[in-house]
Design an enzyme around this catalytic site. Structure first.
Site, mmCIF file in Angstrom:
data_model
loop_
_atom_site.group_PDB
_atom_site.id
_atom_site.type_symbol
_atom_site.label_atom_id
_atom_site.label_comp_id
_atom_site.label_asym_id
_atom_site.label_seq_id
_atom_site.Cartn_x
_atom_site.Cartn_y
_atom_site.Cartn_z
ATOM 1 N N ARG A 74 0.836 -1.186 -0.032
ATOM 2 C CA ARG A 74 -0.102 -0.079 -0.027
ATOM 3 C C ARG A 74 1.079 1.175 0.038
ATOM 4 O O ARG A 74 0.426 2.369 -0.477
ATOM 5 C CB ARG A 74 -0.948 0.137 1.221
ATOM 6 N N ASP A 89 -3.237 7.263 3.657
ATOM 7 C CA ASP A 89 -2.638 7.760 2.372
ATOM 8 C C ASP A 89 -2.286 9.087 2.512
ATOM 9 O O ASP A 89 -2.533 9.733 3.497
ATOM 10 C CB ASP A 89 -3.600 7.437 1.067
ATOM 11 N N HIS A 110 -5.564 7.422 12.520
ATOM 12 C CA HIS A 110 -5.326 6.068 12.158
ATOM 13 C C HIS A 110 -3.646 5.831 11.663
ATOM 14 O O HIS A 110 -3.495 4.876 11.262
ATOM 15 C CB HIS A 110 -6.216 5.535 11.392
ATOM 16 N N CYS A 140 15.938 1.902 12.576
ATOM 17 C CA CYS A 140 15.176 3.093 13.223
ATOM 18 C C CYS A 140 15.957 4.360 12.814
ATOM 19 O O CYS A 140 17.182 4.031 13.349
ATOM 20 C CB CYS A 140 14.916 3.181 14.675
ATOM 21 N N THR A 183 -17.156 7.821 4.449
ATOM 22 C CA THR A 183 -16.729 6.679 5.284
ATOM 23 C C THR A 183 -17.995 5.910 5.614
ATOM 24 O O THR A 183 -19.166 6.658 5.408
ATOM 25 C CB THR A 183 -16.340 7.326 6.594
ATOM 26 N N ALA A 205 -17.657 11.569 -4.575
ATOM 27 C CA ALA A 205 -16.865 12.564 -3.765
ATOM 28 C C ALA A 205 -16.538 13.851 -5.048
ATOM 29 O O ALA A 205 -16.460 14.978 -4.635
ATOM 30 C CB ALA A 205 -15.814 11.900 -3.179
#
Ligand code: BV8
Length: 233
Positions: A57, A95, A109, A136, A177, A220
């Site tokens: 993704r 995204d 999120h 990291c 949503t 949308a």
């Protein structure tokens, strides 16, 4: 009275940019069990599968054809014209299309292009693949880097800021949503309790539709610019 608008977006606002939603017929949850790829338990059980799910993704965001659509651009325009202190955009999406449209957004999120180090707790920007061999950027530790994504069972981010904005909102608008995931699905009730006018913009009425005073239904990229033009008129 000065408008103070809180906008909550979901996967539907990015659908026309080519990013899969979750619960459509060809949605993300069709090919994967939520428990396997979007929970801490799933990550512990099979980190390779989860790293791969998010790597795919994240890679998609680097594809030139994937870009902000007219709905993202309209919200960025609204925020530019009314000012960031009067237009808060909260997204459930991970995204980067709101930012690329020029908007300032709260990622409740998390974000595909960030990672979290379970050793030093730093959040770092991260554009390529992440797996158990990744180090990291902050502490250099290898093997404890995970996608900076809020999984099911984990606490969403920036809830204090979001609640404060909902309490002061004159308008609450949910865009794209399904209203299936909490606590985001509760925001309409909170806003309404504090007197906000509530609007839903979606392809079809969501499970929460009856909680909204108004609903505009359609793509949308058509409905969001239309609503923004009306607000700015
Ligand atoms: C928490 C990151 C405690 C992952 C995500 C039982 C009852 C109530 C709650 C629960 C329960 N059991 C468990 C819970 C809690 C759980 C939950 O809600 N489960 C649900 C499934 C019942 N929630 C949690 O665990 C959350 N944490 O509760 O902690 C707490 C609570 C409050 C305060 C402190 C602590 C954490 C949830 C976060 C999970 N992570 N994302 C990832 O992305 O990989 S959620 C995931 O679903 C995505 O982020 C996504 O955004 C989100 C919601 O989906 P939508 O965005 O709505 O997308 P969807 O496909 O569903 O719908 C798309 C819509 O767009 C459709 O309506 C469609 O019609 C429309 N559309 C499509 N195309 C278009 C369009 N609209 C316009 N134009 C188009 N072209």
């Amino acid at each position: 009275m000065d408008k103070r608008i809180v906008i909550l977006t979901g996967a539907g606002i990015s659908a026309e940019s080519g990013i899969k939603t979750f619960r459509a017929s060809d949605g993300l949850w069709e090919n994967h069990r939520v428990e396997d790829v979007a929970t801490p338990e799933g990550f512990l059980r099979n980190p390779k599968l989860v790293y791969q799910f998010y790597n795919q993704r994240r890679q998609q965001l680097l594809v030139p054809e994937i870009k902000p659509n007219a709905a993202h651009l309209a919200l960025a325009r609204l925020q530019r014209e009314l000012g960031k202190e009067r237009v808060t955009i909260v997204t459930q999406n991970v995204d980067n299309l709101h930012e690329r449209a020029g908007a300032e957004v709260i990622h409740m999120h998390g974000s595909l292009q960030q990672v979290f180090c379970q050793h030093c707790y730093r959040v770092s920007n991260w554009l390529n693949d992440c797996d158990e061999t990744s180090a990291c950027p902050g502490c250099g530790y290898v093997g404890l880097l995970r996608p900076h994504i809020v999984w099911f069972g984990e606490i969403p981010l920036f809830m204090d800021v979001i609640e404060e904005r909902l309490q002061r909102a004159t308008h609450f608008v949910a865009i794209g949503t399904s209203g299936a995931v909490y606590p985001a699905a509760e925001f309409v009730r909170i806003a309404q309790n504090y007197g906000a006018k509530t609007i839903e913009i979606n392809l079809a009425p969501s499970v929460n539709a009856m909680l909204f005073a108004q609903g505009y239904y359609g793509e949308a990229t058509l409905e969001v610019p239309r609503w923004v033009n009306a607000v700015l008129a």
